[in-house]
Every structure is written in structure tokens, then in C-alpha cells.
Design a protein around this motif. Structure first.
Motif, mmCIF file in Angstrom:
data_model
loop_
_atom_site.group_PDB
_atom_site.id
_atom_site.type_symbol
_atom_site.label_atom_id
_atom_site.label_comp_id
_atom_site.label_asym_id
_atom_site.label_seq_id
_atom_site.Cartn_x
_atom_site.Cartn_y
_atom_site.Cartn_z
ATOM 1 N N THR A 75 0.840 -1.196 0.000
ATOM 2 C CA THR A 75 0.000 0.000 0.000
ATOM 3 C C THR A 75 0.876 1.247 0.000
ATOM 4 O O THR A 75 2.040 1.205 0.420
ATOM 5 N N VAL A 76 0.298 2.347 -0.458
ATOM 6 C CA VAL A 76 1.001 3.626 -0.470
ATOM 7 C C VAL A 76 1.452 3.997 0.939
ATOM 8 O O VAL A 76 2.571 4.466 1.160
ATOM 9 N N GLU A 77 0.583 3.747 1.920
ATOM 10 C CA GLU A 77 0.891 4.087 3.312
ATOM 11 C C GLU A 77 2.103 3.316 3.817
ATOM 12 O O GLU A 77 2.982 3.880 4.480
ATOM 13 N N LEU A 78 2.181 2.018 3.470
ATOM 14 C CA LEU A 78 3.312 1.195 3.917
ATOM 15 C C LEU A 78 4.607 1.637 3.237
ATOM 16 O O LEU A 78 5.656 1.717 3.884
ATOM 17 N N LEU A 79 4.552 1.941 1.946
ATOM 18 C CA LEU A 79 5.740 2.391 1.214
ATOM 19 C C LEU A 79 6.247 3.719 1.774
ATOM 20 O O LEU A 79 7.457 3.917 1.925
ATOM 21 N N LEU A 80 5.320 4.612 2.099
ATOM 22 C CA LEU A 80 5.694 5.904 2.661
ATOM 23 C C LEU A 80 6.307 5.748 4.044
ATOM 24 O O LEU A 80 7.336 6.347 4.360
ATOM 25 N N HIS A 81 5.701 4.888 4.849
ATOM 26 C CA HIS A 81 6.207 4.626 6.204
ATOM 27 C C HIS A 81 7.610 4.020 6.146
ATOM 28 O O HIS A 81 8.503 4.415 6.896
ATOM 29 N N ASP A 82 7.802 3.059 5.225
ATOM 30 C CA ASP A 82 9.103 2.389 5.113
ATOM 31 C C ASP A 82 10.182 3.363 4.650
ATOM 32 O O ASP A 82 11.322 3.299 5.103
ATOM 33 N N PHE A 83 9.816 4.267 3.727
ATOM 34 C CA PHE A 83 10.785 5.257 3.244
ATOM 35 C C PHE A 83 11.220 6.185 4.374
ATOM 36 O O PHE A 83 12.398 6.535 4.488
ATOM 37 N N GLU A 84 10.284 6.568 5.216
ATOM 38 C CA GLU A 84 10.612 7.460 6.335
ATOM 39 C C GLU A 84 11.462 6.749 7.382
ATOM 40 O O GLU A 84 12.386 7.331 7.951
ATOM 41 N N LYS A 85 11.153 5.461 7.636
ATOM 42 C CA LYS A 85 11.868 4.710 8.672
ATOM 43 C C LYS A 85 13.211 4.175 8.184
ATOM 44 O O LYS A 85 14.166 4.070 8.950
ATOM 45 N N ASN A 86 13.264 3.779 6.908
ATOM 46 C CA ASN A 86 14.473 3.153 6.357
ATOM 47 C C ASN A 86 15.000 3.926 5.155
ATOM 48 O O ASN A 86 15.357 3.356 4.134
ATOM 49 N N TYR A 87 15.048 5.229 5.298
ATOM 50 C CA TYR A 87 15.453 6.147 4.224
ATOM 51 C C TYR A 87 16.770 5.730 3.563
ATOM 52 O O TYR A 87 16.897 5.733 2.337
ATOM 53 N N HIS A 88 17.758 5.345 4.382
ATOM 54 C CA HIS A 88 19.103 5.037 3.855
ATOM 55 C C HIS A 88 19.103 3.879 2.862
ATOM 56 O O HIS A 88 19.999 3.769 2.024
ATOM 57 N N MET A 89 18.087 2.997 2.920
ATOM 58 C CA MET A 89 18.039 1.852 2.008
ATOM 59 C C MET A 89 17.674 2.271 0.581
ATOM 60 O O MET A 89 17.891 1.526 -0.360
ATOM 61 N N TYR A 90 17.088 3.449 0.439
ATOM 62 C CA TYR A 90 16.592 3.880 -0.868
ATOM 63 C C TYR A 90 17.547 4.836 -1.596
ATOM 64 O O TYR A 90 17.376 5.086 -2.776
ATOM 65 N N VAL A 91 18.538 5.359 -0.881
ATOM 66 C CA VAL A 91 19.440 6.344 -1.485
ATOM 67 C C VAL A 91 20.277 5.707 -2.595
ATOM 68 O O VAL A 91 20.319 6.210 -3.726
ATOM 69 N N TYR A 92 20.934 4.593 -2.276
ATOM 70 C CA TYR A 92 21.817 3.986 -3.272
ATOM 71 C C TYR A 92 21.077 3.497 -4.522
ATOM 72 O O TYR A 92 21.545 3.747 -5.647
ATOM 73 N N PRO A 93 19.911 2.812 -4.408
ATOM 74 C CA PRO A 93 19.205 2.382 -5.630
ATOM 75 C C PRO A 93 18.873 3.540 -6.571
ATOM 76 O O PRO A 93 18.957 3.396 -7.790
ATOM 77 N N VAL A 94 18.518 4.700 -6.013
ATOM 78 C CA VAL A 94 18.203 5.872 -6.850
ATOM 79 C C VAL A 94 19.462 6.373 -7.550
ATOM 80 O O VAL A 94 19.452 6.672 -8.749
ATOM 81 N N HIS A 95 20.581 6.447 -6.816
ATOM 82 C CA HIS A 95 21.853 6.866 -7.418
ATOM 83 C C HIS A 95 22.318 5.855 -8.473
ATOM 84 O O HIS A 95 22.820 6.236 -9.532
ATOM 85 N N TRP A 96 22.152 4.580 -8.150
ATOM 86 C CA TRP A 96 22.588 3.505 -9.056
ATOM 87 C C TRP A 96 21.864 3.593 -10.399
ATOM 88 O O TRP A 96 22.492 3.488 -11.449
ATOM 89 N N GLN A 97 20.544 3.822 -10.368
ATOM 90 C CA GLN A 97 19.790 3.899 -11.628
ATOM 91 C C GLN A 97 20.236 5.092 -12.475
ATOM 92 O O GLN A 97 20.337 4.987 -13.698
ATOM 93 N N PHE A 98 20.519 6.211 -11.832
ATOM 94 C CA PHE A 98 21.012 7.377 -12.566
ATOM 95 C C PHE A 98 22.323 7.030 -13.272
ATOM 96 O O PHE A 98 22.500 7.321 -14.458
ATOM 97 N N HIS A 99 23.224 6.387 -12.544
ATOM 98 C CA HIS A 99 24.533 5.995 -13.109
ATOM 99 C C HIS A 99 24.353 5.028 -14.281
ATOM 100 O O HIS A 99 25.076 5.114 -15.283
#
Length: 225
Positions: free
Chosen positions: A143-167
Motif C-alpha cells: 500500500t502507499v501508506e506502507l511504502l511511505l512509512h518504510d521510506f521514512e523509517k528506512n530512508y538510507h536503504m533507498y538512497v543507493y538504488p536511486v543513485h545507481w539507476q542514474f549511473h
């Protein structure tokens, strides 16, 4: 063979002239090899082409015309109705896209456990930390709510995948800027499944210079630095 190792851009083929010198001429769309249904592509003229050979051959033959300049690969697969992307949907899009990029890296890491080669050693070490984290949200329809909650709680897990795709996209040339043609491989494969990706990329280009800088890309995905 004078055409051996002679490179022509997409839509053109090598042809030796009377003097035996190689030169590039437009690919005859009718001479393209036969394709399967799943290889069909949709052009920006909303016409289905048998494959990229036929599409780019047609574009080459229209070179110098307005129609030729406007014709590009729109998305993979036969042309179909693509629904309008609403404001609400485009706001939620980065949540799913971030989660999807993270899970792609997880799949690559699992494959590399048996046969290495997809990720570099540096990439493996970064992905390993995410993979082994017991707080990681596993793949699935969340759900959108779970994805938003996970991003706020585990923000550091999402930084590298975003950078990796750009590269991964920033290749021709590597200049920390994404052009329309560099975005095309990702966009063209996702449009049939994610109808908001075109609008998402358009809105990522904050200064409307037809280039997406790393800073703009990260801002679109909610990455702070």
C-alpha cells in the motif's frame, strides 16, 4: 569486406559504393528481418512497428522533415491506450519506483551469489548491506501508506538504488546529466506498465532545459542530498 567494423547509427546500414568505400545509407524498413509479436514497438506517431529496425529505418527515410524529427521510440510493445496520469498518481509514483529499483538490486545481488558479473565489487558491498538488513521491505504489492512509512523509517536503504539507476542511464556521455535518449531505454520498457513515467520524467526536469541533472533526479525521488 569494406563494411566490416564500419559503424552506422541506428536506422542506417553500411553499403559499399562503386569505389568500394563504405558509407551509411538508410535501412529499408521492408528489408528488416521478421520479428515476433513481443518485439513490436510503438512510435511517437502512435503507429505500431514490427521492431526497432523498421521504426528507425522509417525515421531515417524521413530525415530532414518535421515528421522525421518528431518520430521516436515511444514504448515497447504494440500501441495501445495509455491512460492519463492524474496529479494523485504522479505524486505516488516515486514511492513505487523507489521500491522497484531497490528490489531490482536485490535480484541482481541474489543472482551474483551464484554467478558474479552483474554488479561490481563496490556495488555488491553497498547492496549487501540493504539485502542483509532485517528491516527491509520484501518485494510485493504494498500500500502507499506502507511504502511511505518504510521510506521514512528506512530512508538510507533507498538512497543507493536511486543513485545507481542514474549511473546506469548516464552513459552517452557520462556527464551527470540525463538526455531524452539516455532516459529512453528505461522509459520505453515501463510505459505500458507505468503510465505515469512520462509525466514523472517531464516534471523531474525542474528548469525545463530538456536535461535531468543528478540533483533534479534525486529531488524527484525524495532523496535529500
Amino acid at each position: 569486406d569494406p563494411c566490416r567494423n564500419f559503424h552506422c547509427k541506428r536506422g542506417k546500414v553500411c553499403h559499399a559504393d562503386k569505389q568500394g568505400k563504405p558509407r551509411c545509407i538508410c535501412q529499408d524498413p521492408a528489408a528488416c528481418p521478421p520479428t515476433k509479436d513481443y518485439e513490436h514497438v510503438c512510435g511517437t506517431d502512435n503507429k505500431t512497428y514490427d521492431g526497432t529496425c523498421q521504426l528507425f529505418g522509417t525515421k531515417c527515410q524521413l530525415e530532414g522533415t518535421k515528421m522525421g524529427r518528431q518520430l521516436h521510440l515511444d514504448y515497447m510493445g504494440s500501441c495501445k491506450y495509455i491512460p492519463h496520469c492524474t496529479d494523485y498518481e504522479v505524486d505516488q509514483f516515486p514511492l513505487r519506483m523507489r521500491d522497484w529499483l531497490k528490489n531490482i538490486l536485490m535480484q541482481y545481488y541474489e543472482r551474483d551469489m551464484n554467478t558474479s558479473g552483474i554488479l561490481t565489487e563496490k556495488q555488491r558491498s553497498k547492496v549487501k548491506k540493504i539485502y542483509q538488513n532485517d528491516k527491509r521491505l520484501v518485494a510485493g504489492n504494498h500500500t502507499v501508506e506502507l511504502l511511505l512509512h518504510d521510506f521514512e523509517k528506512n530512508y538510507h536503504m533507498y538512497v543507493y538504488p536511486v543513485h545507481w539507476q542514474f549511473h546506469q542511464l548516464d552513459q552517452h556521455p557520462v556527464d551527470r546529466l540525463l538526455t531524452h535518449s539516455e532516459l529512453a531505454p528505461l522509459r520505453a520498457s515501463l510505459v505500458p506498465m507505468e503510465h505515469c513515467i512520462t509525466r514523472f520524467f517531464q516534471e523531474c526536469d525542474g528548469d525545463q532545459d530538456k536535461l535531468i541533472a543528478l540533483k533534479e533526479w534525486c529531488h524527484c525521488f525524495g532523496i535529500k542530498e
